[in-house]
Motif scaffolding. Structure first.
Motif, short mmCIF file in Angstrom:
data_model
loop_
_atom_site.label_atom_id
_atom_site.label_comp_id
_atom_site.label_asym_id
_atom_site.label_seq_id
_atom_site.Cartn_x
_atom_site.Cartn_y
_atom_site.Cartn_z
N CYS A 1 -5.42 -10.52 2.89
CA CYS A 1 -5.48 -10.36 4.35
C CYS A 1 -4.50 -9.29 4.82
O CYS A 1 -3.70 -9.50 5.73
N THR A 2 -4.58 -8.14 4.20
CA THR A 2 -3.56 -7.12 4.39
C THR A 2 -3.64 -6.42 5.74
O THR A 2 -4.72 -6.25 6.31
N ALA A 3 -2.47 -6.02 6.21
CA ALA A 3 -2.39 -5.09 7.33
C ALA A 3 -2.47 -3.68 6.76
O ALA A 3 -2.24 -3.45 5.56
N TRP A 4 -2.75 -2.71 7.61
CA TRP A 4 -2.83 -1.31 7.21
C TRP A 4 -2.67 -0.44 8.44
O TRP A 4 -3.35 -0.65 9.45
N GLY A 5 -1.76 0.52 8.36
CA GLY A 5 -1.49 1.38 9.50
C GLY A 5 -2.65 2.24 9.92
O GLY A 5 -2.69 2.72 11.06
N GLY A 6 -3.62 2.43 9.03
CA GLY A 6 -4.77 3.26 9.36
C GLY A 6 -5.84 2.55 10.16
O GLY A 6 -6.83 3.17 10.56
N HIS A 7 -5.65 1.25 10.40
CA HIS A 7 -6.63 0.48 11.16
C HIS A 7 -6.20 0.38 12.63
O HIS A 7 -5.07 0.01 12.93
N GLU A 8 -7.09 0.71 13.54
CA GLU A 8 -6.79 0.59 14.97
C GLU A 8 -6.97 -0.86 15.41
O GLU A 8 -8.01 -1.48 15.17
N ARG A 9 -5.97 -1.40 16.07
CA ARG A 9 -5.98 -2.81 16.46
C ARG A 9 -7.12 -3.12 17.42
O ARG A 9 -7.37 -2.39 18.37
N GLY A 10 -7.78 -4.25 17.16
CA GLY A 10 -8.85 -4.70 18.02
C GLY A 10 -8.34 -5.56 19.16
O GLY A 10 -7.13 -5.86 19.25
N PRO A 11 -9.22 -6.02 20.05
CA PRO A 11 -8.77 -6.76 21.24
C PRO A 11 -8.10 -8.08 20.92
O PRO A 11 -7.15 -8.47 21.61
N LEU B 1 0.83 -1.21 0.00
CA LEU B 1 0.00 0.00 0.00
C LEU B 1 0.86 1.26 0.00
O LEU B 1 0.59 2.21 -0.74
N GLU B 2 1.90 1.27 0.82
CA GLU B 2 2.78 2.44 0.85
C GLU B 2 3.49 2.62 -0.48
O GLU B 2 3.57 3.74 -1.01
N PHE B 3 3.98 1.52 -1.04
CA PHE B 3 4.68 1.60 -2.33
C PHE B 3 3.75 2.14 -3.41
O PHE B 3 4.13 3.02 -4.20
N ALA B 4 2.51 1.63 -3.46
CA ALA B 4 1.55 2.05 -4.48
C ALA B 4 1.13 3.50 -4.30
O ALA B 4 0.75 4.16 -5.27
N SER B 5 1.17 3.99 -3.07
CA SER B 5 0.79 5.39 -2.82
C SER B 5 1.93 6.35 -3.13
O SER B 5 1.69 7.49 -3.57
N THR C 1 -10.24 -4.56 7.98
CA THR C 1 -9.32 -3.75 7.17
C THR C 1 -9.68 -3.86 5.70
O THR C 1 -9.70 -2.85 4.98
N ALA C 2 -9.93 -5.08 5.22
CA ALA C 2 -10.29 -5.25 3.82
C ALA C 2 -11.56 -4.48 3.47
O ALA C 2 -11.64 -3.82 2.42
N ALA C 3 -12.55 -4.55 4.36
CA ALA C 3 -13.79 -3.83 4.11
C ALA C 3 -13.58 -2.32 4.13
O ALA C 3 -14.14 -1.59 3.30
N HIS D 1 6.66 6.46 6.64
CA HIS D 1 6.04 7.36 5.67
C HIS D 1 4.53 7.18 5.76
O HIS D 1 4.03 6.07 5.95
N GLU D 2 3.80 8.26 5.59
CA GLU D 2 2.35 8.19 5.55
C GLU D 2 1.91 7.52 4.26
O GLU D 2 2.49 7.74 3.20
N THR D 3 0.87 6.68 4.35
CA THR D 3 0.30 6.07 3.16
C THR D 3 -0.93 6.87 2.74
O THR D 3 -1.95 6.87 3.43
N GLU D 4 -0.81 7.55 1.61
CA GLU D 4 -1.91 8.36 1.10
C GLU D 4 -2.75 7.50 0.15
O GLU D 4 -2.41 7.33 -1.02
N LEU D 5 -3.83 6.97 0.67
CA LEU D 5 -4.64 6.06 -0.13
C LEU D 5 -5.18 6.73 -1.39
O LEU D 5 -5.33 6.08 -2.43
N LYS D 6 -5.46 8.03 -1.32
CA LYS D 6 -6.01 8.74 -2.47
C LYS D 6 -5.04 8.79 -3.64
O LYS D 6 -5.44 9.02 -4.78
N ALA D 7 -3.76 8.57 -3.35
CA ALA D 7 -2.76 8.61 -4.42
C ALA D 7 -2.69 7.31 -5.21
O ALA D 7 -2.11 7.27 -6.30
N ILE D 8 -3.28 6.23 -4.69
CA ILE D 8 -3.21 4.92 -5.34
C ILE D 8 -4.13 4.90 -6.55
O ILE D 8 -5.33 5.17 -6.44
#
Length: 251
Positions: free
Chosen positions: A107-117, A90-94, A208-210, A182-189
């Motif tokens: 089953c991707t991870a993403w820094g913008g998702h807050e970890r659940g319990p 995601l970072e590379f694509a952005s 995260t996928a949703a 680095h920040e991942t700017e999803l809008k840039a993808i």
């Protein structure tokens, strides 16, 4: 940092980025299929995984991927990435949108998702076992958590080998410099994106996928009712056609 890597086949480049439960060997079931379909398959090990040592200076995995492609004289590529490798993808694509022709995130991870319990509990238990020096138990915790019910015992053993090696390399390292963020700017993808989740995975990765499907224009989200966190290893016979179909439908 130069990433250990291998290249198989000729044709349209496809870059494979591994989960941080594994290393580039996780793509063994995909490499011959993709190469046989006319792809130049590039796979690499992130620092501290597989054959790439721990870094001796601050680095960033997306920068490392860009440097690798430069050295291979690859201008643009499709990217297939799993879990922690998906976050790098995601970072590379952005940051370099013109270099990514299509993006498949398993089953991707993403820094913008807050970890659940559940994910926080896993991390706490893993830290506890490693601090106690019980690497074997930490390996088993990872296998139990990340390998879905459709996988056979041979696949579980493969994950054990990769995860144990990563622990041994990373635990032996001293004075590891911090990574460069680095920040991942999803809008840039701009790449067409396929998001794949598993019904037996932790809720974090399904969410995260949703979430990403709602944020990346034109993206598709497919949930596999049989899959855990590593579907490309668990049932490559079902995942490989999905990968090929998405790649073939893209210019």
């Amino acid at each position: 940092m130069m990433l250990s890597h291998d290249v198989t086949g000729d044709g349209t480049p496809v870059l494979l980025l591994h989960s941080t439960v594994c290393d580039r060997r996780m793509w063994d079931p995909q490499v011959p299929v993709l190469a046989g379909a006319g792809c130049q398959v590039i796979r690499c090990d992130f620092p501290g995984f597989g054959e790439t040592p721990m870094p001796t200076e601050s680095q960033n995995e997306a920068d490392d991927v860009s440097e690798l492609l430069d050295r291979l004289d690859v201008g643009a590529t499709a990217v297939i990435a799993a879990s922690g490798g998906g976050q790098v993808g995601l970072e590379f694509a952005s940051r370099w949108p013109a270099r990514v022709t299509s993006l498949i995130l398993l089953c991707t991870a993403w820094g913008g998702h807050e970890r659940g319990p559940e994910l926080r509990a896993f991390g706490a238990r893993e830290d506890e076992l490693l601090e106690a020096g019980d690497v074997a138990a930490a390996v088993e915790l990872n296998v139990e958590t990340w390998v879905g019910p459709a996988a056979d015992e041979a696949t579980r053993d493969r994950v054990r080998v990769m995860q144990r090696h990563a622990f041994e390399v990373q635990l032996a390292a001293v004075d590891v410099p911090p990574s460069i963020g680095h920040e991942t700017e999803l809008k840039a993808i701009t790449a067409p994106t396929l998001l794949v989740s598993g019904a037996h995975d932790l809720p974090d990765f399904r969410q995260t996928a949703a979430e990403l499907a709602g944020l990346l224009p034109g993206s598709q989200h497919v949930e596999l009712d049989w899959a855990g966190h590593l579907p490309s290893l668990e049932r490559p016979d079902l995942v490989n056609p999905l990968l090929l179909s998405f790649l073939r439908d893209r210019p």
